[in-house]
Motif scaffolding. Structure first.
Motif, PDB file in Angstrom:
ATOM      1  N   LEU A  58     -16.153  -3.759 -18.481  1.00  0.00           N
ATOM      2  CA  LEU A  58     -15.925  -5.079 -17.899  1.00  0.00           C
ATOM      3  C   LEU A  58     -14.461  -5.500 -18.043  1.00  0.00           C
ATOM      4  N   ASN A  59     -13.878  -5.227 -19.213  1.00  0.00           N
ATOM      5  CA  ASN A  59     -12.464  -5.554 -19.407  1.00  0.00           C
ATOM      6  C   ASN A  59     -11.572  -4.716 -18.489  1.00  0.00           C
ATOM      7  N   SER A  60     -11.979  -3.466 -18.252  1.00  0.00           N
ATOM      8  CA  SER A  60     -11.231  -2.609 -17.325  1.00  0.00           C
ATOM      9  C   SER A  60     -11.297  -3.170 -15.910  1.00  0.00           C
ATOM     10  N   TYR A  61     -12.447  -3.745 -15.574  1.00  0.00           N
ATOM     11  CA  TYR A  61     -12.615  -4.343 -14.255  1.00  0.00           C
ATOM     12  C   TYR A  61     -11.683  -5.542 -14.091  1.00  0.00           C
ATOM     13  N   SER A  85     -23.129 -14.250 -14.037  1.00  0.00           N
ATOM     14  CA  SER A  85     -24.387 -14.755 -13.493  1.00  0.00           C
ATOM     15  C   SER A  85     -25.345 -13.610 -13.180  1.00  0.00           C
ATOM     16  N   PHE A  86     -24.809 -12.529 -12.640  1.00  0.00           N
ATOM     17  CA  PHE A  86     -25.621 -11.362 -12.293  1.00  0.00           C
ATOM     18  C   PHE A  86     -26.258 -10.746 -13.532  1.00  0.00           C
ATOM     19  N   PHE A  87     -25.472 -10.547 -14.585  1.00  0.00           N
ATOM     20  CA  PHE A  87     -26.026  -9.934 -15.801  1.00  0.00           C
ATOM     21  C   PHE A  87     -26.965 -10.886 -16.528  1.00  0.00           C
ATOM     22  N   ASP A  99     -26.970  -8.196 -22.838  1.00  0.00           N
ATOM     23  CA  ASP A  99     -26.069  -8.704 -21.814  1.00  0.00           C
ATOM     24  C   ASP A  99     -24.628  -8.419 -22.230  1.00  0.00           C
ATOM     25  N   PRO A 100     -23.921  -7.513 -21.541  1.00  0.00           N
ATOM     26  CA  PRO A 100     -22.557  -7.148 -21.940  1.00  0.00           C
ATOM     27  C   PRO A 100     -21.531  -8.243 -21.679  1.00  0.00           C
ATOM     28  N   THR A 101     -21.899  -9.293 -20.938  1.00  0.00           N
ATOM     29  CA  THR A 101     -20.931 -10.348 -20.617  1.00  0.00           C
ATOM     30  C   THR A 101     -20.913 -11.468 -21.655  1.00  0.00           C
ATOM     31  N   GLU A 102     -21.779 -11.374 -22.681  1.00  0.00           N
ATOM     32  CA  GLU A 102     -21.875 -12.464 -23.662  1.00  0.00           C
ATOM     33  C   GLU A 102     -20.541 -12.735 -24.352  1.00  0.00           C
ATOM     34  N   ASN A 103     -19.795 -11.684 -24.661  1.00  0.00           N
ATOM     35  CA  ASN A 103     -18.522 -11.846 -25.360  1.00  0.00           C
ATOM     36  C   ASN A 103     -17.330 -11.556 -24.449  1.00  0.00           C
ATOM     37  N   LEU A 104     -17.573 -11.627 -23.142  1.00  0.00           N
ATOM     38  CA  LEU A 104     -16.515 -11.318 -22.182  1.00  0.00           C
ATOM     39  C   LEU A 104     -15.589 -12.504 -21.997  1.00  0.00           C
ATOM     40  N   GLY A 105     -14.294 -12.247 -22.123  1.00  0.00           N
ATOM     41  CA  GLY A 105     -13.311 -13.291 -21.879  1.00  0.00           C
ATOM     42  C   GLY A 105     -13.149 -13.518 -20.391  1.00  0.00           C
ATOM     43  N   SER A 106     -12.524 -14.629 -20.032  1.00  0.00           N
ATOM     44  CA  SER A 106     -12.296 -14.940 -18.624  1.00  0.00           C
ATOM     45  C   SER A 106     -10.969 -15.665 -18.498  1.00  0.00           C
ATOM     46  N   PRO A 107     -10.262 -15.468 -17.406  1.00  0.00           N
ATOM     47  CA  PRO A 107      -8.991 -16.171 -17.217  1.00  0.00           C
ATOM     48  C   PRO A 107      -9.167 -17.672 -17.345  1.00  0.00           C
TER      49      PRO A 107
END
Length: 303
Positions: A58-61, A85-87, A99-107
């Protein structure tokens, strides 16, 4: 992979009532993400693919969106939100265990201040639009008057039907984001334009298509599109000699700003705009700072 994305998009329509333009954005963002995953992850089956997506991928994306594709932070943040939202959907439906987006940062994106035009520019725009005798011109004048009178989104405007108008009570029933119904009020002059358009120009534009329910129609008697309204506003602004770039949302922003400048409460403006959260409406308070200062200097006995 495509089947799962399509299932999620169907969920957005059926369960959450997303509008077509919002759905199109989700579809574009998620299919772009799906292509990235397909190119960067070797999985034996579709279901296994989504389970193998992790925080590193996800970070690579996100890096790919920023550095390789050159997207702005606002666009990147929107695409990341679609993936989240998808995950979340996959997790709630047991299609993935974690859910891999739980700790995902965002701009971090600062909320931009909406652009608006002055009350004098609005008068100039509406006055110029009204100065025509053609059916299309009378229709365009009604559209611009109604956009400013109600603060409607352009998608809400083109979705209106004749039966949504209550001339007796002076309001219009509309459906906003998430298919939420709300009432918007219309001042007498805009109602007068609307009544004249329905009884005159609309009848001429419809021709033999008398079964059409759309409020605003083109010269073929068909419902106007959002793009058509954009073009109408662009041409009207040019004719009025207004150099500022104007979109239908500019009139919506002007509607909200002018209400606040003339004493309306933030809560009432929130309801009129159809915002689900008042934090969305609060951005307009930045636009009225100079007005508040002027009122302070005018009213305070020692100012």
């Amino acid at each position: 992979m495509e089947r799962t994305v399509n299932s999620f998009l169907q969920h957005l329509v059926v369960e959450r009532g997303f509008a077509q333009n919002t759905l199109d954005a989700y579809s574009s963002d998620l299919n772009q993400f799906r292509a990235f995953v397909k190119d960067n992850l070797d999985a034996p089956a579709e279901q296994e693919t989504w389970r193998l997506v992790d925080i590193n991928l996800l970070n690579s994306y996100i890096t790919d969106l920023r550095d390789n594709r050159g997207y702005r932070e606002t666009t990147t943040a929107r695409k990341v939100a679609a993936v989240r939202s998808f995950f979340g959907y996959l997790s709630r439906n047991g299609l993935i265990t974690d859910d891999p987006t739980e700790n995902l940062g965002s701009p971090r994106v600062g909320r931009s201040v909406p652009k608006f035009i002055t009350e004098d520019e609005v008068k100039q725009l509406l006055g110029t639009a009204a100065d025509t005798g053609t059916p299309e011109g009378r229709r365009d004048a009604s559209i611009l008057e109604l956009l400013y009178a109600t603060g409607l989104r352009v998608s809400e405007m083109v979705g209106l039907n004749v039966q949504d108008i209550d001339f007796e009570e002076g309001f219009i029933r509309t459906w906003g984001k998430g298919a939420k119904e709300r009432i918007v009020y219309v001042y007498p002059e805009a109602l007068s334009h609307l009544r004249a358009y329905i009884g005159g120009a609309r009848v001429e534009l419809l021709g033999n298509k008398r079964g059409e329910t759309a409020l605003y129609v083109n010269q073929r008697g068909e419902r106007l599109t959002r793009q058509w309204v954009w073009n109408i506003l662009k041409a009207s602004a040019k004719k009025a000699g207004i150099d500022t770039k104007i979109t239908p949302h500019t009139l919506r922003h002007s509607f909200a700003t002018h209400l606040l400048q003339n004493g309306a409460s933030l809560r009432h403006v929130q309801e009129l705009l159809g915002h689900s959260s008042i934090s969305t409406t609060q951005v307009y308070t930045h636009l009225t700072d100079s007005h508040v200062r002027e009122e302070y200097e005018r009213s305070h006995p020692r100012a």
